[in-house]
Design a protein around this motif. Structure first.
Motif, PDB file in Angstrom:
ATOM      1  N   MET A   1       0.562  -1.360   0.315  1.00 37.03           N
ATOM      2  CA  MET A   1      -0.058   0.116   0.001  1.00 37.03           C
ATOM      3  C   MET A   1       1.403   1.200  -0.276  1.00 37.03           C
ATOM      4  O   MET A   1       2.481   1.089   0.287  1.00 37.03           O
ATOM      5  CB  MET A   1      -1.022  -0.187   1.524  1.00 37.03           C
ATOM      6  CG  MET A   1      -0.375   0.304   1.982  1.00 37.03           C
ATOM      7  SD  MET A   1      -1.372   0.933   3.867  1.00 37.03           S
ATOM      8  CE  MET A   1      -3.079   1.600   3.277  1.00 37.03           C
ATOM      9  N   ILE A  14      -1.296  -2.980   7.135  1.00 35.30           N
ATOM     10  CA  ILE A  14      -2.438  -2.807   7.556  1.00 35.30           C
ATOM     11  C   ILE A  14      -2.029  -3.680   8.517  1.00 35.30           C
ATOM     12  O   ILE A  14      -1.598  -5.071   8.622  1.00 35.30           O
ATOM     13  CB  ILE A  14      -3.396  -2.707   6.612  1.00 35.30           C
ATOM     14  CG1 ILE A  14      -3.525  -1.612   5.396  1.00 35.30           C
ATOM     15  CG2 ILE A  14      -4.646  -2.857   7.855  1.00 35.30           C
ATOM     16  CD1 ILE A  14      -5.053  -2.719   4.567  1.00 35.30           C
ATOM     17  N   VAL A  21      -2.762   1.701  10.061  1.00 38.39           N
ATOM     18  CA  VAL A  21      -1.476   1.119   9.431  1.00 38.39           C
ATOM     19  C   VAL A  21      -0.548   1.186   9.882  1.00 38.39           C
ATOM     20  O   VAL A  21      -0.225   2.577  11.046  1.00 38.39           O
ATOM     21  CB  VAL A  21      -1.940   1.925   7.835  1.00 38.39           C
ATOM     22  CG1 VAL A  21      -0.750   2.233   7.235  1.00 38.39           C
ATOM     23  CG2 VAL A  21      -3.451   1.792   7.427  1.00 38.39           C
ATOM     24  N   GLN A  37      -3.460   4.735  -0.741  1.00 36.79           N
ATOM     25  CA  GLN A  37      -3.834   3.859  -1.642  1.00 36.79           C
ATOM     26  C   GLN A  37      -3.690   2.131  -1.633  1.00 36.79           C
ATOM     27  O   GLN A  37      -2.038   2.165  -1.018  1.00 36.79           O
ATOM     28  CB  GLN A  37      -2.702   4.243  -3.169  1.00 36.79           C
ATOM     29  CG  GLN A  37      -3.274   3.750  -4.509  1.00 36.79           C
ATOM     30  CD  GLN A  37      -2.884   4.499  -5.637  1.00 36.79           C
ATOM     31  OE1 GLN A  37      -1.627   4.364  -5.353  1.00 36.79           O
ATOM     32  NE2 GLN A  37      -3.153   4.197  -6.535  1.00 36.79           N
ATOM     33  N   LEU A  38      -4.689   1.335  -1.176  1.00 40.16           N
ATOM     34  CA  LEU A  38      -3.892  -0.069  -0.887  1.00 40.16           C
ATOM     35  C   LEU A  38      -4.169  -0.874  -2.621  1.00 40.16           C
ATOM     36  O   LEU A  38      -4.443  -0.406  -3.291  1.00 40.16           O
ATOM     37  CB  LEU A  38      -5.851  -0.934  -1.005  1.00 40.16           C
ATOM     38  CG  LEU A  38      -6.660  -0.133   0.643  1.00 40.16           C
ATOM     39  CD1 LEU A  38      -7.957  -0.588   0.972  1.00 40.16           C
ATOM     40  CD2 LEU A  38      -5.718   0.455   1.306  1.00 40.16           C
ATOM     41  N   ASN A  39      -3.578  -2.058  -2.318  1.00 45.12           N
ATOM     42  CA  ASN A  39      -2.583  -2.812  -3.523  1.00 45.12           C
ATOM     43  C   ASN A  39      -4.054  -3.037  -4.580  1.00 45.12           C
ATOM     44  O   ASN A  39      -3.302  -3.312  -5.615  1.00 45.12           O
ATOM     45  CB  ASN A  39      -2.829  -3.752  -2.252  1.00 45.12           C
ATOM     46  CG  ASN A  39      -0.994  -4.218  -1.571  1.00 45.12           C
ATOM     47  OD1 ASN A  39      -0.663  -2.933  -2.264  1.00 45.12           O
ATOM     48  ND2 ASN A  39      -0.745  -4.403  -1.569  1.00 45.12           N
ATOM     49  N   ASN A  40      -4.965  -3.002  -3.953  1.00 45.24           N
ATOM     50  CA  ASN A  40      -6.255  -3.203  -4.806  1.00 45.24           C
ATOM     51  C   ASN A  40      -6.738  -2.208  -5.778  1.00 45.24           C
ATOM     52  O   ASN A  40      -7.868  -2.084  -6.439  1.00 45.24           O
ATOM     53  CB  ASN A  40      -7.988  -3.825  -4.229  1.00 45.24           C
ATOM     54  CG  ASN A  40      -8.499  -3.209  -2.620  1.00 45.24           C
ATOM     55  OD1 ASN A  40      -7.905  -2.066  -3.419  1.00 45.24           O
ATOM     56  ND2 ASN A  40      -9.133  -3.686  -2.691  1.00 45.24           N
ATOM     57  N   SER A  43      -8.818   3.673  -2.735  1.00 45.66           N
ATOM     58  CA  SER A  43      -7.839   5.369  -2.832  1.00 45.66           C
ATOM     59  C   SER A  43      -8.786   5.925  -1.386  1.00 45.66           C
ATOM     60  O   SER A  43     -10.103   6.067  -1.277  1.00 45.66           O
ATOM     61  CB  SER A  43      -7.154   6.388  -2.991  1.00 45.66           C
ATOM     62  OG  SER A  43      -6.023   5.587  -4.202  1.00 45.66           O
ATOM     63  N   LEU A  62      -7.447   3.899   9.058  1.00 45.85           N
ATOM     64  CA  LEU A  62      -8.388   3.911   7.988  1.00 45.85           C
ATOM     65  C   LEU A  62      -9.998   4.321   7.791  1.00 45.85           C
ATOM     66  O   LEU A  62     -10.207   4.328   8.895  1.00 45.85           O
ATOM     67  CB  LEU A  62      -8.080   2.445   6.550  1.00 45.85           C
ATOM     68  CG  LEU A  62      -6.822   1.612   6.241  1.00 45.85           C
ATOM     69  CD1 LEU A  62      -6.967   0.794   5.532  1.00 45.85           C
ATOM     70  CD2 LEU A  62      -7.006   2.828   4.963  1.00 45.85           C
ATOM     71  N   ALA A  66     -13.500   2.014   4.160  1.00 44.38           N
ATOM     72  CA  ALA A  66     -12.363   1.199   3.949  1.00 44.38           C
ATOM     73  C   ALA A  66     -13.511   0.164   3.285  1.00 44.38           C
ATOM     74  O   ALA A  66     -13.492  -0.703   5.012  1.00 44.38           O
ATOM     75  CB  ALA A  66     -11.644   1.032   4.773  1.00 44.38           C
ATOM     76  N   TYR A  69      -9.703  -5.256   2.074  1.00 45.19           N
ATOM     77  CA  TYR A  69      -7.748  -4.758   2.491  1.00 45.19           C
ATOM     78  C   TYR A  69      -7.789  -6.034   3.356  1.00 45.19           C
ATOM     79  O   TYR A  69      -8.919  -6.811   4.020  1.00 45.19           O
ATOM     80  CB  TYR A  69      -8.032  -3.467   3.152  1.00 45.19           C
ATOM     81  CG  TYR A  69      -8.358  -3.345   4.462  1.00 45.19           C
ATOM     82  CD1 TYR A  69      -7.929  -3.792   5.730  1.00 45.19           C
ATOM     83  CD2 TYR A  69      -9.122  -2.561   4.313  1.00 45.19           C
ATOM     84  CE1 TYR A  69      -8.283  -3.348   6.534  1.00 45.19           C
ATOM     85  CE2 TYR A  69     -10.221  -2.265   5.388  1.00 45.19           C
ATOM     86  CZ  TYR A  69      -9.246  -2.439   6.884  1.00 45.19           C
ATOM     87  OH  TYR A  69     -10.704  -2.363   7.995  1.00 45.19           O
ATOM     88  N   ASN A  98       4.938  -1.210  -4.465  1.00 42.96           N
ATOM     89  CA  ASN A  98       4.558  -2.753  -4.599  1.00 42.96           C
ATOM     90  C   ASN A  98       4.605  -3.453  -5.475  1.00 42.96           C
ATOM     91  O   ASN A  98       4.191  -3.805  -5.487  1.00 42.96           O
ATOM     92  CB  ASN A  98       2.442  -2.100  -4.640  1.00 42.96           C
ATOM     93  CG  ASN A  98       2.217  -1.259  -3.223  1.00 42.96           C
ATOM     94  OD1 ASN A  98       2.350  -1.366  -2.704  1.00 42.96           O
ATOM     95  ND2 ASN A  98       1.238  -0.222  -4.140  1.00 42.96           N
TER      96      ASN A  98
END
Length: 143
Positions: A1, A14, A21, A37-40, A43, A62, A66, A69, A98
């Protein structure tokens, strides 16, 4: 992230199902909110819950909205994980963001369990790149 401010970008991990986080204080600096900004790809605007300049650590929360995650699985305590000095450990990091192709892995020996202000830490002799100071990383017992 990724953790993003107006003039900086860093990484974080996280650490709880509630969406806390862990990142570096120098990334969040004096901001009270940051973009996460998450890996998926999602944002979120997130609040800086705590920051410690001396240890260069910060905690971000978060928002409740959200979702999607996962959080890092961590041991509940040094005692319950049967860790002891001289145990082999792995240090895993993402110093370049990432991209899994930039994953770093090094090994070391668990040297000590220092305690500062009622918080226990793990100390290892594992080497890591100074550029990875703001990186996501994990320390885990080597099997």
């Amino acid at each position: 992230m990724r953790v993003i401010t107006a003039d900086k970008m860093g990484s974080g991990v996280i650490v709880t199902k509630e969406g806390y986080v862990l990142t570096s204080q120098h990334v969040v600096d004096n901001n009270t909110t940051v973009t996460v900004q998450l890996n998926n790809g999602a944002s979120y605007q997130a609040n800086v819950a705590a920051a410690d300049e001396d240890r260069d650590l910060a905690v971000i929360k978060l928002p409740e909205s959200a979702s999607g995650y996962t959080f890092a699985a961590m041991g509940s305590s040094i005692e319950s994980d049967n860790l002891q000095t001289s145990s082999p450990v792995l240090i895993i990091g993402y110093p370049a963001g990432n991209d899994i192709k930039n994953l770093t892995l090094t090994t070391g020996i668990l040297c000590a369990f220092p305690k500062m202000q009622s918080v226990s830490y793990l100390q290892s002799d594992a080497k890591y790149l100074p550029a990875a100071a703001a990186a996501r990383w994990s320390i885990a017992p080597a099997m």
